[in-house]
Design a protein around this motif. Structure first.
Motif, PDB file in Angstrom:
ATOM      1  N   ILE A  20     116.156  12.238  64.623  1.00  0.00           N
ATOM      2  CA  ILE A  20     114.989  11.483  65.071  1.00  0.00           C
ATOM      3  C   ILE A  20     115.410  10.076  65.494  1.00  0.00           C
ATOM      4  O   ILE A  20     114.836   9.499  66.418  1.00  0.00           O
ATOM      5  N   TRP A  21     116.445   9.513  64.840  1.00  0.00           N
ATOM      6  CA  TRP A  21     116.951   8.201  65.238  1.00  0.00           C
ATOM      7  C   TRP A  21     117.571   8.270  66.626  1.00  0.00           C
ATOM      8  O   TRP A  21     117.417   7.351  67.428  1.00  0.00           O
ATOM      9  N   VAL A  22     118.276   9.356  66.897  1.00  0.00           N
ATOM     10  CA  VAL A  22     118.876   9.555  68.224  1.00  0.00           C
ATOM     11  C   VAL A  22     117.765   9.654  69.267  1.00  0.00           C
ATOM     12  O   VAL A  22     117.822   9.009  70.326  1.00  0.00           O
ATOM     13  N   GLU A  23     116.747  10.451  68.968  1.00  0.00           N
ATOM     14  CA  GLU A  23     115.637  10.629  69.903  1.00  0.00           C
ATOM     15  C   GLU A  23     114.915   9.316  70.161  1.00  0.00           C
ATOM     16  O   GLU A  23     114.583   8.998  71.309  1.00  0.00           O
ATOM     17  N   ALA A  27     114.541   7.362  73.682  1.00  0.00           N
ATOM     18  CA  ALA A  27     113.185   7.177  74.201  1.00  0.00           C
ATOM     19  C   ALA A  27     112.846   5.705  74.418  1.00  0.00           C
ATOM     20  O   ALA A  27     112.145   5.357  75.381  1.00  0.00           O
ATOM     21  N   ALA A  28     113.333   4.836  73.535  1.00  0.00           N
ATOM     22  CA  ALA A  28     112.988   3.413  73.620  1.00  0.00           C
ATOM     23  C   ALA A  28     114.160   2.559  73.127  1.00  0.00           C
ATOM     24  O   ALA A  28     114.093   1.939  72.061  1.00  0.00           O
ATOM     25  N   PRO A  29     115.249   2.523  73.892  1.00  0.00           N
ATOM     26  CA  PRO A  29     116.417   1.759  73.457  1.00  0.00           C
ATOM     27  C   PRO A  29     116.136   0.262  73.475  1.00  0.00           C
ATOM     28  O   PRO A  29     115.315  -0.220  74.256  1.00  0.00           O
ATOM     29  N   ASP A  30     116.840  -0.468  72.614  1.00  0.00           N
ATOM     30  CA  ASP A  30     116.773  -1.927  72.654  1.00  0.00           C
ATOM     31  C   ASP A  30     117.494  -2.430  73.896  1.00  0.00           C
ATOM     32  O   ASP A  30     117.094  -3.415  74.506  1.00  0.00           O
ATOM     33  N   TRP A  31     118.593  -1.747  74.268  1.00  0.00           N
ATOM     34  CA  TRP A  31     119.271  -2.020  75.532  1.00  0.00           C
ATOM     35  C   TRP A  31     120.169  -0.848  75.882  1.00  0.00           C
ATOM     36  O   TRP A  31     120.475  -0.005  75.057  1.00  0.00           O
ATOM     37  N   ILE A  32     120.535  -0.810  77.169  1.00  0.00           N
ATOM     38  CA  ILE A  32     121.406   0.248  77.711  1.00  0.00           C
ATOM     39  C   ILE A  32     122.510  -0.432  78.510  1.00  0.00           C
ATOM     40  O   ILE A  32     122.274  -1.437  79.178  1.00  0.00           O
ATOM     41  N   GLU A  33     123.705   0.158  78.450  1.00  0.00           N
ATOM     42  CA  GLU A  33     124.809  -0.322  79.274  1.00  0.00           C
ATOM     43  C   GLU A  33     125.626   0.870  79.734  1.00  0.00           C
ATOM     44  O   GLU A  33     125.646   1.911  79.066  1.00  0.00           O
ATOM     45  N   PRO A  34     126.316   0.735  80.874  1.00  0.00           N
ATOM     46  CA  PRO A  34     127.177   1.832  81.327  1.00  0.00           C
ATOM     47  C   PRO A  34     128.435   1.901  80.472  1.00  0.00           C
ATOM     48  O   PRO A  34     128.892   0.892  79.936  1.00  0.00           O
ATOM     49  N   ASP A  35     128.984   3.090  80.349  1.00  0.00           N
ATOM     50  CA  ASP A  35     130.263   3.260  79.659  1.00  0.00           C
ATOM     51  C   ASP A  35     131.358   2.814  80.629  1.00  0.00           C
ATOM     52  O   ASP A  35     131.460   3.360  81.726  1.00  0.00           O
ATOM     53  N   LYS A  46     120.024   0.943  69.635  1.00  0.00           N
ATOM     54  CA  LYS A  46     118.756   0.655  68.966  1.00  0.00           C
ATOM     55  C   LYS A  46     119.026   0.289  67.511  1.00  0.00           C
ATOM     56  O   LYS A  46     119.800   0.960  66.825  1.00  0.00           O
ATOM     57  N   GLN A  47     118.351  -0.757  67.068  1.00  0.00           N
ATOM     58  CA  GLN A  47     118.412  -1.154  65.667  1.00  0.00           C
ATOM     59  C   GLN A  47     117.557  -0.189  64.862  1.00  0.00           C
ATOM     60  O   GLN A  47     116.402   0.053  65.201  1.00  0.00           O
ATOM     61  N   ILE A  48     118.123   0.381  63.806  1.00  0.00           N
ATOM     62  CA  ILE A  48     117.444   1.381  62.986  1.00  0.00           C
ATOM     63  C   ILE A  48     117.044   0.740  61.658  1.00  0.00           C
ATOM     64  O   ILE A  48     117.897   0.488  60.793  1.00  0.00           O
ATOM     65  N   GLU A  49     115.758   0.478  61.503  1.00  0.00           N
ATOM     66  CA  GLU A  49     115.254  -0.151  60.273  1.00  0.00           C
ATOM     67  C   GLU A  49     115.578   0.677  59.036  1.00  0.00           C
ATOM     68  O   GLU A  49     115.926   0.136  57.992  1.00  0.00           O
ATOM     69  N   ASN A  53     118.896  -1.815  59.270  1.00  0.00           N
ATOM     70  CA  ASN A  53     118.865  -2.545  60.544  1.00  0.00           C
ATOM     71  C   ASN A  53     120.188  -2.504  61.304  1.00  0.00           C
ATOM     72  O   ASN A  53     120.440  -3.352  62.157  1.00  0.00           O
ATOM     73  N   ARG A  54     121.006  -1.509  61.016  1.00  0.00           N
ATOM     74  CA  ARG A  54     122.250  -1.339  61.774  1.00  0.00           C
ATOM     75  C   ARG A  54     121.925  -0.796  63.153  1.00  0.00           C
ATOM     76  O   ARG A  54     120.893  -0.171  63.376  1.00  0.00           O
ATOM     77  N   VAL A  55     122.821  -1.021  64.092  1.00  0.00           N
ATOM     78  CA  VAL A  55     122.595  -0.628  65.482  1.00  0.00           C
ATOM     79  C   VAL A  55     123.247   0.728  65.751  1.00  0.00           C
ATOM     80  O   VAL A  55     124.459   0.893  65.569  1.00  0.00           O
ATOM     81  N   LEU A  56     122.425   1.666  66.198  1.00  0.00           N
ATOM     82  CA  LEU A  56     122.908   3.005  66.554  1.00  0.00           C
ATOM     83  C   LEU A  56     123.294   3.007  68.024  1.00  0.00           C
ATOM     84  O   LEU A  56     122.544   2.523  68.872  1.00  0.00           O
ATOM     85  N   ARG A  57     124.481   3.523  68.315  1.00  0.00           N
ATOM     86  CA  ARG A  57     124.918   3.702  69.707  1.00  0.00           C
ATOM     87  C   ARG A  57     124.902   5.185  70.019  1.00  0.00           C
ATOM     88  O   ARG A  57     125.496   5.990  69.294  1.00  0.00           O
TER      89      ARG A  57
END
Length: 80
Positions: A20-23, A27-35, A46-49, A53-57
């Protein structure tokens, strides 16, 4: 539709990452960048509360209307 590579499935299971964290990240990333190594791949962050509050890539590749999740991990060095 969302698909997971064998590698992504293994990492998710080993690191106890909730799908669900991946989804939510896709669905609503904090930001996106190209690889930088492969411009057909994007990285969503996205920061996962629920995980301190770690950031999932999530590294993924769009395939038509579908998305292939390539890998997933908590990125300690993620900076916007």
């Amino acid at each position: 539709m969302l698909f997971y590579s064998a590698h992504a499935d293994a990492v998710i299971a080993a690191r106890k990452i909730e799908k669900i964290w991946v989804e939510k990240t896709l669905a609503a990333p904090d930001w996106i960048e190209p690889d930088p190594a492969d411009l057909t791949v994007s990285r969503a962050f996205k920061q996962i509360e629920d995980f301190g509050n770690r950031v999932l890539r999530v590294a993924y590749r769009p395939i038509g209307a579908d998305i292939l999740v390539i890998t997933v991990f908590f990125d300690r060095g993620a900076r916007r």
